[in-house]
Design a protein around this motif. Structure first.
Motif, mmCIF file in Angstrom:
data_model
loop_
_atom_site.group_PDB
_atom_site.id
_atom_site.type_symbol
_atom_site.label_atom_id
_atom_site.label_comp_id
_atom_site.label_asym_id
_atom_site.label_seq_id
_atom_site.Cartn_x
_atom_site.Cartn_y
_atom_site.Cartn_z
ATOM 1 N N PHE A 73 -8.151 4.381 2.118
ATOM 2 C CA PHE A 73 -7.790 2.968 2.003
ATOM 3 C C PHE A 73 -7.788 2.238 3.338
ATOM 4 N N ARG A 82 1.071 3.939 -2.989
ATOM 5 C CA ARG A 82 0.369 5.218 -2.789
ATOM 6 C C ARG A 82 1.328 6.391 -2.757
ATOM 7 N N THR A 83 2.552 6.162 -2.289
ATOM 8 C CA THR A 83 3.502 7.275 -2.260
ATOM 9 C C THR A 83 4.287 7.342 -3.566
ATOM 10 N N LEU A 93 0.826 -1.219 0.000
ATOM 11 C CA LEU A 93 0.000 0.000 0.000
ATOM 12 C C LEU A 93 0.858 1.265 0.000
ATOM 13 N N ALA A 94 1.791 1.338 0.947
ATOM 14 C CA ALA A 94 2.579 2.567 1.074
ATOM 15 C C ALA A 94 3.476 2.816 -0.148
ATOM 16 N N LEU A 146 4.003 5.443 7.667
ATOM 17 C CA LEU A 146 4.596 4.954 6.416
ATOM 18 C C LEU A 146 4.724 6.072 5.385
ATOM 19 N N GLY A 147 4.239 7.256 5.732
ATOM 20 C CA GLY A 147 4.326 8.380 4.806
ATOM 21 C C GLY A 147 3.120 8.512 3.899
ATOM 22 N N ILE A 148 2.069 7.719 4.158
ATOM 23 C CA ILE A 148 0.845 7.840 3.362
ATOM 24 C C ILE A 148 0.093 9.079 3.863
ATOM 25 N N ASP A 157 -5.362 9.566 1.598
ATOM 26 C CA ASP A 157 -5.204 8.158 1.214
ATOM 27 C C ASP A 157 -5.417 7.253 2.419
ATOM 28 N N SER A 181 -0.476 3.969 9.267
ATOM 29 C CA SER A 181 -0.513 4.409 7.881
ATOM 30 C C SER A 181 0.270 5.711 7.694
#
Lengths: 240, 254
Positions: free
Chosen positions: B169, A104-105, A100-101, B159-161, B165, B156
């Motif tokens: 998510f 998305r990043t 995911l990370a 993690l840098g999201i 987002d 989340s």
């Protein structure tokens, strides 16, 4: 790599951290020990700004984390964090948790992210769990996945917030093994733990935190074999 | 047809008829004569259209209000965002006013005061229902968002999201599973509440039934038929929600 200057943190009048300074070098493994409520976790959470420091300055890779103009998401991508309660995303498969990370990043495409995730899963021996959900894993497996999830972002530093405290005793070893392996590979690590064995064996430096300040700091040998302060001696007497 | 005319005449003249003949005449009159079933069908079409529109509007409003209010409530002390504060205040008034006044009154005000010049009664009705449902959904969704463990947001974000987002998510997708039964309940209420728009002239199912009653002076079969149609619609809806819910539960397998 990480430079903390005069960090203080108050929670509505209660001072949890008082004037803590620390410098972590690249490739170093720094371990925080101390009684509950001493501010260890708060300190760690300040490093990636999950807690906003009340005062003081944190610099990471030469960029000020505490500067409001800093893109905090960008900085966090370089700081992996592992939590006491794993905090895996229960609605996603393990593979989705891991990718995911990076996706998305925009750090990686789906294919790249999945390949990397599978490689890392293989290293912790969980490649056959890729399509399972977190609820199907044991605590130790979950924590290993959580470590891999952070590693998937290719961080420069890993923060561990009591990673083994919520585990059954027999699962502690498998998680510590992964952490030892990481340390041996030269990963920069900041660890909050009650595992004195790990602190003694793996860390380069141990800091004893109590009442929101660093009471004593030194090599594992200095801290465990030759504690200077009375407070540390009594703490060690209780936990060892 | 001939049978209907003959038996109808018999009833009107007060002659002796069997129960079967009476049922046949009234049923025929309520649903088949002059192709009246088409009016019900059209009414059902409008009902579904209004439900879908109001549902969509309600979900959008509900999510926006819920996200803003949750974000506001979960701010750290000493780091309050003034824009969030203003939005939160406005949304609080919205929820209070909508939940504090009867739907019927809201419909009458929208239909005869705010949009008094509009002839598009169905649209005004759908809009009102959507705004109404949004307030209820906002509170349901807010409850769901707050039920997701704070560690999920932290993990989340660590993690840098980014925030949006993460909401999309991680948080909302978990909240949906928790609130689906309550939200399903709200959807069913909404579907049935579409019958209220007949008071401002929205030509939905109940409006059609009432028109037929006033034409034939016979209330039982049109209204019973309407009830059955609503019941069937709700049952189909419930069944669809059940499928959706089961699909969301795949991650609970152990």
């Amino acid at each position: 790599m990480i430079d903390v200057k005069h960090l203080s943190k108050n929670f509505e009048g209660l001072e949890v951290l008082h004037d803590v300074s620390l410098h972590v070098n690249k490739g170093e493994c720094v371990v925080f020990i101390g009684p509950s409520g001493s501010g260890k976790s708060t300190f760690l959470r300040c490093l990636n700004l999950l807690e906003i420091p009340s005062s003081g300055e944190i610099t990471f890779d030469g960029v000020s984390m505490t500067d409001p103009k800093t893109d905090i998401n960008k900085m966090r991508q370089k700081m992996g964090m592992v939590f006491q309660h794993f905090n895996l995303f229960p609605n996603m498969t393990i593979l989705k948790n891991l990718t995911l990370a990076p996706i998305r990043t925009k750090q990686a495409t789906k294919e790249q992210a999945e390949k990397k995730a599978m490689d890392l899963l293989k290293r912790v021996g969980l490649q056959d769990k890729a399509n399972s959900y977190p609820a199907q894993l044991s605590g130790g497996q979950k924590q290993r996945v959580a470590i891999v999830r952070a590693l998937c972002m290719e961080p420069d530093v890993m923060l561990f917030d009591e990673p083994t405290s919520a585990l059954d005793p027999e699962m502690v070893g498998e998680v510590l093994d992964v952490m030892k392996q990481l340390a041996a590979e030269g990963m920069t690590m900041v660890v909050v733990t009650h595992e004195m064995g790990f602190a003694r064996e793996v860390s380069n430096r141990v800091l004893f935190l109590d009442g929101g300040t660093i009471q004593e700091e030194g090599t594992p040998d200095q801290i465990f074999a030759h504690p200077q302060t009375e407070r540390l001696r009594s703490f060690l007497a209780k936990v060892l | 047809m001939e049978q209907y005319t003959a038996w109808k005449a018999l009833i009107t003249s007060g002659g002796a008829v069997t129960e079967w003949q009476r049922f046949y005449v009234y049923f025929y009159q309520a649903f088949i004569e002059k192709d009246r079933w088409q009016q019900y069908l059209k009414g059902v079409g409008t009902t579904l259209y209004v439900t879908a529109f109001a549902l969509l509007l309600g979900v959008i409003l509900g999510v926006i209000v819920a996200v803003v209010r949750t974000a506001h409530d979960q701010q750290r002390p000493g780091h309050r965002n003034p824009i969030l504060g203003i939005l939160n205040f406005i949304f609080k008034i919205y929820v209070t006013v909508i939940r504090g006044t009867p739907m019927m009154v809201q419909l009458l005000i929208m239909g005869f005061v705010i949009f008094a010049s509009s002839k598009n009664f169905v649209m005004v009705g759908a809009l009102t229902l959507g705004i109404n449902s949004g307030a209820y959904q906002a509170e349901i969704i807010r409850g769901g968002l707050m039920s997701v463990d704070a560690g999920q947001m932290e993990a989340s974000r660590s993690l840098g999201i980014n925030y949006f987002d993460t909401m999309r998510f991680v948080i909302i997708s978990q909240a949906i599973k928790a609130i689906l039964p309550a939200l399903g309940n709200e959807f069913i209420v909404l579907l049935k509440d579409t019958s209220l728009i007949s008071v401002i002239g929205g030509k939905e199912l109940l409006y059609a039934a009432r028109a037929i009653v006033s034409r034939t002076y016979e209330a039982m079969y049109p209204f019973l038929g309407t009830a059955v149609i609503y019941l069937v619609l709700v049952m189909i809806f419930t069944w669809l929600l059940g499928i959706f819910e089961r699909r969301l539960r795949t991650s609970d397998r152990r």
